[in-house]
Design a protein around this motif. Structure first.
Motif, PDB file in Angstrom:
ATOM      1  N   ASN A 160      46.053  47.955  50.262  1.00 32.77           N
ATOM      2  CA  ASN A 160      45.659  47.535  48.907  1.00 32.77           C
ATOM      3  C   ASN A 160      46.836  47.496  47.940  1.00 32.77           C
ATOM      4  OD1 ASN A 160      43.103  47.509  49.953  1.00 32.77           O
ATOM      5  ND2 ASN A 160      42.437  49.399  48.983  1.00 32.77           N
ATOM      6  N   ARG A 161      47.982  47.034  48.387  1.00 30.49           N
ATOM      7  CA  ARG A 161      49.172  47.064  47.543  1.00 30.49           C
ATOM      8  C   ARG A 161      49.895  45.720  47.517  1.00 30.49           C
ATOM      9  NH1 ARG A 161      51.124  52.762  50.279  1.00 30.49           N
ATOM     10  NH2 ARG A 161      49.472  54.068  49.399  1.00 30.49           N
ATOM     11  N   LYS A 162      49.145  44.645  47.567  1.00 33.69           N
ATOM     12  CA  LYS A 162      49.766  43.325  47.609  1.00 33.69           C
ATOM     13  C   LYS A 162      50.054  42.826  46.194  1.00 33.69           C
ATOM     14  CE  LYS A 162      47.307  42.026  51.831  1.00 33.69           C
ATOM     15  NZ  LYS A 162      46.289  41.104  52.417  1.00 33.69           N
ATOM     16  N   PRO A 163      51.245  42.277  45.979  1.00 35.40           N
ATOM     17  CA  PRO A 163      51.494  41.624  44.684  1.00 35.40           C
ATOM     18  C   PRO A 163      50.709  40.326  44.605  1.00 35.40           C
ATOM     19  CG  PRO A 163      53.350  41.297  46.172  1.00 35.40           C
ATOM     20  CD  PRO A 163      52.414  42.229  46.884  1.00 35.40           C
ATOM     21  N   ALA A 164      50.338  39.936  43.402  1.00 37.63           N
ATOM     22  CA  ALA A 164      49.560  38.713  43.203  1.00 37.63           C
ATOM     23  C   ALA A 164      50.458  37.599  42.695  1.00 37.63           C
ATOM     24  CB  ALA A 164      48.426  38.959  42.208  1.00 37.63           C
ATOM     25  N   SER A 165      50.062  36.375  42.935  1.00 40.67           N
ATOM     26  CA  SER A 165      50.778  35.224  42.388  1.00 40.67           C
ATOM     27  C   SER A 165      49.836  34.448  41.484  1.00 40.67           C
ATOM     28  CB  SER A 165      51.293  34.317  43.507  1.00 40.67           C
ATOM     29  OG  SER A 165      50.226  33.842  44.310  1.00 40.67           O
ATOM     30  N   SER A 166      50.396  33.746  40.523  1.00 42.90           N
ATOM     31  CA  SER A 166      49.577  33.085  39.503  1.00 42.90           C
ATOM     32  C   SER A 166      48.773  31.916  40.045  1.00 42.90           C
ATOM     33  CB  SER A 166      50.472  32.603  38.358  1.00 42.90           C
ATOM     34  OG  SER A 166      51.474  31.725  38.848  1.00 42.90           O
ATOM     35  N   ASP A 167      49.064  31.472  41.292  1.00 42.32           N
ATOM     36  CA  ASP A 167      48.294  30.348  41.829  1.00 42.32           C
ATOM     37  C   ASP A 167      47.013  30.792  42.534  1.00 42.32           C
ATOM     38  OD1 ASP A 167      49.480  31.568  43.988  1.00 42.32           O
ATOM     39  OD2 ASP A 167      50.279  29.734  44.881  1.00 42.32           O
ATOM     40  N   LEU A 168      46.764  32.088  42.570  1.00 42.81           N
ATOM     41  CA  LEU A 168      45.490  32.572  43.104  1.00 42.81           C
ATOM     42  C   LEU A 168      44.362  32.236  42.138  1.00 42.81           C
ATOM     43  CD1 LEU A 168      46.491  36.145  44.342  1.00 42.81           C
ATOM     44  CD2 LEU A 168      45.722  34.283  45.796  1.00 42.81           C
ATOM     45  N   PHE A 169      43.173  32.013  42.687  1.00 37.43           N
ATOM     46  CA  PHE A 169      42.004  31.835  41.820  1.00 37.43           C
ATOM     47  C   PHE A 169      41.627  33.179  41.226  1.00 37.43           C
ATOM     48  CE2 PHE A 169      37.411  32.461  41.447  1.00 37.43           C
ATOM     49  CZ  PHE A 169      37.158  31.579  40.411  1.00 37.43           C
ATOM     50  N   MET A 170      41.586  33.261  39.916  1.00 39.58           N
ATOM     51  CA  MET A 170      41.231  34.503  39.244  1.00 39.58           C
ATOM     52  C   MET A 170      39.860  34.365  38.587  1.00 39.58           C
ATOM     53  SD  MET A 170      43.871  36.489  39.692  1.00 39.58           S
ATOM     54  CE  MET A 170      45.591  36.280  40.204  1.00 39.58           C
ATOM     55  N   PRO A 171      38.917  35.215  38.940  1.00 37.98           N
ATOM     56  CA  PRO A 171      37.607  35.137  38.288  1.00 37.98           C
ATOM     57  C   PRO A 171      37.706  35.531  36.824  1.00 37.98           C
ATOM     58  CG  PRO A 171      37.760  37.120  39.633  1.00 37.98           C
ATOM     59  CD  PRO A 171      38.997  36.314  39.912  1.00 37.98           C
ATOM     60  N   LYS A 172      36.929  34.886  35.995  1.00 38.34           N
ATOM     61  CA  LYS A 172      36.896  35.219  34.579  1.00 38.34           C
ATOM     62  C   LYS A 172      35.864  36.319  34.338  1.00 38.34           C
ATOM     63  CE  LYS A 172      39.988  32.229  33.466  1.00 38.34           C
ATOM     64  NZ  LYS A 172      41.348  32.717  33.112  1.00 38.34           N
ATOM     65  N   PRO A 173      36.197  37.287  33.492  1.00 44.10           N
ATOM     66  CA  PRO A 173      35.216  38.352  33.224  1.00 44.10           C
ATOM     67  C   PRO A 173      33.990  37.809  32.509  1.00 44.10           C
ATOM     68  CG  PRO A 173      37.060  38.489  31.701  1.00 44.10           C
ATOM     69  CD  PRO A 173      37.430  37.454  32.714  1.00 44.10           C
ATOM     70  N   LEU A 174      32.880  38.466  32.727  1.00 44.35           N
ATOM     71  CA  LEU A 174      31.643  38.097  32.059  1.00 44.35           C
ATOM     72  C   LEU A 174      31.720  38.544  30.601  1.00 44.35           C
ATOM     73  CD1 LEU A 174      29.105  36.689  33.146  1.00 44.35           C
ATOM     74  CD2 LEU A 174      28.069  38.958  33.450  1.00 44.35           C
ATOM     75  N   ARG A 175      31.476  37.637  29.682  1.00 48.29           N
ATOM     76  CA  ARG A 175      31.569  37.918  28.252  1.00 48.29           C
ATOM     77  C   ARG A 175      30.196  37.760  27.619  1.00 48.29           C
ATOM     78  NH1 ARG A 175      36.802  39.742  26.561  1.00 48.29           N
ATOM     79  NH2 ARG A 175      38.381  38.663  27.776  1.00 48.29           N
ATOM     80  N   PHE A 176      29.942  38.534  26.560  1.00 52.04           N
ATOM     81  CA  PHE A 176      28.643  38.498  25.887  1.00 52.04           C
ATOM     82  C   PHE A 176      28.829  38.220  24.400  1.00 52.04           C
ATOM     83  CE2 PHE A 176      28.215  41.132  29.614  1.00 52.04           C
ATOM     84  CZ  PHE A 176      27.051  40.650  30.199  1.00 52.04           C
ATOM     85  N   GLU A 177      28.038  37.307  23.890  1.00 52.04           N
ATOM     86  CA  GLU A 177      28.068  36.982  22.472  1.00 52.04           C
ATOM     87  C   GLU A 177      27.391  38.107  21.688  1.00 52.04           C
ATOM     88  OE1 GLU A 177      29.272  34.545  19.356  1.00 52.04           O
ATOM     89  OE2 GLU A 177      29.619  34.241  21.518  1.00 52.04           O
ATOM     90  N   PRO A 178      28.019  38.624  20.633  1.00 54.80           N
ATOM     91  CA  PRO A 178      27.385  39.704  19.855  1.00 54.80           C
ATOM     92  C   PRO A 178      26.050  39.271  19.261  1.00 54.80           C
ATOM     93  CG  PRO A 178      29.719  39.521  19.327  1.00 54.80           C
ATOM     94  CD  PRO A 178      29.383  38.327  20.169  1.00 54.80           C
ATOM     95  N   ASP A 179      25.044  40.140  19.400  1.00 56.78           N
ATOM     96  CA  ASP A 179      23.754  39.870  18.767  1.00 56.78           C
ATOM     97  C   ASP A 179      23.756  40.455  17.358  1.00 56.78           C
ATOM     98  OD1 ASP A 179      23.540  42.605  19.141  1.00 56.78           O
ATOM     99  OD2 ASP A 179      21.881  42.501  20.572  1.00 56.78           O
ATOM    100  N   GLU A 180      22.604  40.457  16.715  1.00 59.07           N
ATOM    101  CA  GLU A 180      22.526  40.906  15.323  1.00 59.07           C
ATOM    102  C   GLU A 180      22.933  42.371  15.174  1.00 59.07           C
ATOM    103  OE1 GLU A 180      19.255  41.230  11.663  1.00 59.07           O
ATOM    104  OE2 GLU A 180      18.768  40.141  13.503  1.00 59.07           O
ATOM    105  N   ILE A 181      22.502  43.218  16.117  1.00 63.43           N
ATOM    106  CA  ILE A 181      22.862  44.635  16.062  1.00 63.43           C
ATOM    107  C   ILE A 181      24.379  44.799  16.165  1.00 63.43           C
ATOM    108  CG2 ILE A 181      22.740  46.835  17.305  1.00 63.43           C
ATOM    109  CD1 ILE A 181      19.870  46.130  18.082  1.00 63.43           C
ATOM    110  N   THR A 182      24.982  44.104  17.117  1.00 67.58           N
ATOM    111  CA  THR A 182      26.427  44.227  17.309  1.00 67.58           C
ATOM    112  C   THR A 182      27.197  43.662  16.126  1.00 67.58           C
ATOM    113  OG1 THR A 182      26.173  44.135  19.718  1.00 67.58           O
ATOM    114  CG2 THR A 182      28.351  43.632  18.827  1.00 67.58           C
ATOM    115  N   ARG A 183      26.726  42.554  15.574  1.00 69.77           N
ATOM    116  CA  ARG A 183      27.421  41.980  14.415  1.00 69.77           C
ATOM    117  C   ARG A 183      27.400  42.949  13.232  1.00 69.77           C
ATOM    118  NH1 ARG A 183      24.716  37.244  16.170  1.00 69.77           N
ATOM    119  NH2 ARG A 183      23.125  37.483  14.546  1.00 69.77           N
ATOM    120  N   GLU A 184      26.303  43.661  13.075  1.00 65.64           N
ATOM    121  CA  GLU A 184      26.225  44.649  11.998  1.00 65.64           C
ATOM    122  C   GLU A 184      27.203  45.801  12.249  1.00 65.64           C
ATOM    123  OE1 GLU A 184      22.765  47.041   9.483  1.00 65.64           O
ATOM    124  OE2 GLU A 184      22.289  46.153  11.424  1.00 65.64           O
ATOM    125  N   VAL A 185      27.305  46.216  13.510  1.00 70.68           N
ATOM    126  CA  VAL A 185      28.262  47.266  13.873  1.00 70.68           C
ATOM    127  C   VAL A 185      29.690  46.802  13.615  1.00 70.68           C
ATOM    128  CG1 VAL A 185      29.276  48.520  15.824  1.00 70.68           C
ATOM    129  CG2 VAL A 185      26.785  48.431  15.557  1.00 70.68           C
TER     130      VAL A 185
END
Length: 509
Positions: A184-209
């Protein structure tokens, strides 16, 4: 009718299975959650970290109410908010006069010490229950540690594998080996496919926070927006499913790699939710194990991930409670240099540190090798006060709580405990960073230059660290060859290393 009890739930205990809730009676007991200034400011937490916890707490309170619980919720901006757990418990007792208080043990020693004084302060019994979210309770870890000369994680991890049955083939480890870290110690290269993290749009509660955090904590470290964290159990489960689907298969190979424009690579981004209680560790590990058993992920990936959860995570918690209080003041190398200002600003010519700190400012996150071998390695080599390093890590990462952060920082990263956690310091020259990242390609310093103007600072600092700590490290069997190499160097070369390191250290502010 039986008297009601107070069930106090802390901001990192957002689980329906938390022991305090399981000991409660929904029909008569009241649940209390509080946002308090003391916890938000005892170190200057990243704005995203504060917002994540406040939003997750408010969503959890709503989930409890939907499930039929009676919930009292105190917001940070409530006029009567006392600003501390103790003060809010006292105010609740005055309002509701509960028969007793029930809490799950907190994750920090200072909070537990405060709670131990509550029976006298509150004038009623206080039940402090074991936190059942962990596979190894504190008493079990103490039993495991008793009498051992070395408390090595690898042997503890094997016990946890046997206890849980994860990746076990009867009495033997799946695949015939306990640990696949060498794969588990391989260097990565930029041409690998990188998955994008799952992102969530803030709802009303989060916007208030977010508005509250921007108003009250605008001078804290880090960027508040964009804010994309999961803040509910359902959202956290989606992050888990997404990781297993698109990231797990390559997590093992590239878990140590670093790329300038890829802050997440194949990492799970689950530590936020595990440490706050939105995800259950064993549930997560079972899901990962199933992916391997179904042929969707290789063994080195599944084992490497599971080891981080049931091995390292459980182990450092055990060490924390075994060695507190006092562990936070360990300073084996007697380092006293102040933390450089660029740890807060990211304003440095060293591309690796600029990338890791810039990412931390933006995301409240950096993966374990960025923490250990970039920001941690530099602090170790430069002789930074380990307590200042500890407070920085605790403040800037959204997954940082003292029970998990302190042993990782003082023990593993800074070797401040003298080798309790690690068999040798995690000290490295620029060559390691060059091997495992693309940072050096755009750095103003030349990683191939060892000394002098324009040389990578890590190169001279590495030898300077070893020389100034020689009396404490030269008998370490894993460093004998390194010290032998130093002795074989020509005197002029040794002097160049030390002069270069001294010149650089004088420039640190």
């Amino acid at each position: 009718m039986a008297e009601s009890n107070l069930i106090l739930i802390l901001g990192d205990q957002l689980s329906l299975e938390i022991s305090s809730l399981k000991a409660a009676d929904k029909a008569r007991d009241r649940v209390l959650l509080v946002e308090v200034m003391e916890e938000a400011t005892y170190v200057r937490h990243h704005k995203k970290k504060i917002a994540f916890l406040f939003s997750a707490m408010r969503h959890f309170a709503a989930e409890l109410e939907e499930a039929g619980w009676q919930v009292d919720y105190v917001r940070i901006d409530a006029e009567e908010n006392s600003g501390s757990f103790t003060g809010e418990a006292e105010r609740f007792v005055e309002r509701q006069d509960p028969a007793k208080v029930i809490v799950t043990e907190p994750g920090e020693w200072r909070v537990l010490e405060a709670m131990k004084a509550w029976p006298d302060k509150l004038g009623r019994p206080v039940d402090i229950l074991t936190d059942g979210r962990f596979i190894c309770c504190r008493a079990e870890f103490e039993t495991w540690a008793d009498g051992r000369k070395q408390l090595r994680m690898e042997y503890f991890y094997r016990e946890m594998r046997r206890k849980t049955g994860l990746l076990m083939a009867g009495d033997e480890p799946e695949g015939g080996k306990w640990n696949y870290d060498a794969e588990n110690r391989k260097p990565a290269s930029s041409d690998l496919f990188m998955p994008k993290p799952l992102r969530f749009e803030p709802d009303e509660i989060t916007r208030e926070v977010l508005a509250t955090v921007e108003g009250r904590f605008s001078d804290h470290f880090g960027d508040l927006e964009p804010f994309c964290f999961a803040v509910t159990r359902k959202q956290a489960e989606k992050v888990l499913a997404h990781f297993i689907e698109v990231g797990l298969a390559r997590f093992g190979d590239y878990q140590d790699a670093m790329l300038t424009d890829e802050p997440f690579l194949y990492h799970s981004l689950l530590s936020f939710y595990l440490n706050a209680g939105l995800l259950d560790p064993l549930h997560v590990c079972r899901k990962v194990e199933k992916s391997y058993l179904d042929g969707e992920a290789p063994l080195n990936a599944a084992e490497g991930f599971i080891r981080q959860i049931i091995g390292w995570r459980e182990y450092v918690r055990g060490i924390y409670w075994l060695k507190m209080p006092g562990y936070e003041r360990e300073n084996f190398f007697e380092n006293t240099r102040n933390l450089p200002e660029f740890y807060w600003t990211g304003d440095t010519g060293m591309a690796c540190l600029r990338a890791a700190i810039g990412q931390t400012r933006k995301e409240a996150y950096a993966h374990h090798i960025q923490r250990l071998m970039v920001t941690g390695n530099f602090a170790l080599l430069a002789g930074i006060d380990p307590h200042q390093v500890h407070e920085w890590y605790l403040a800037v990462y959204a997954d940082a709580y003292e029970w998990v952060e302190l042993p990782n920082t003082l023990g593993m990263s800074q070797f401040a405990d003298g080798g309790l956690l690690g068999s040798k310091p995690y000290a490295a020259s620029g060559n390691y960073i060059n091997k495992m990242s693309d940072y050096c390609q755009t750095c103003r310093y030349d990683v191939k230059r060892k000394t002098g103007e324009g040389a990578c600072p890590f190169n001279a600092l590495y030898w300077d660290f070893l020389v100034r700590n020689r009396e404490k490290l030269q008998d370490n069997p894993r460093l004998r060859q390194v010290y032998s190499t130093w002795q074989k160097m020509k005197p002029d070369k040794r002097r160049e290393y030390l002069d270069s390191a001294g010149h650089f250290l004088k420039s640190l502010k």
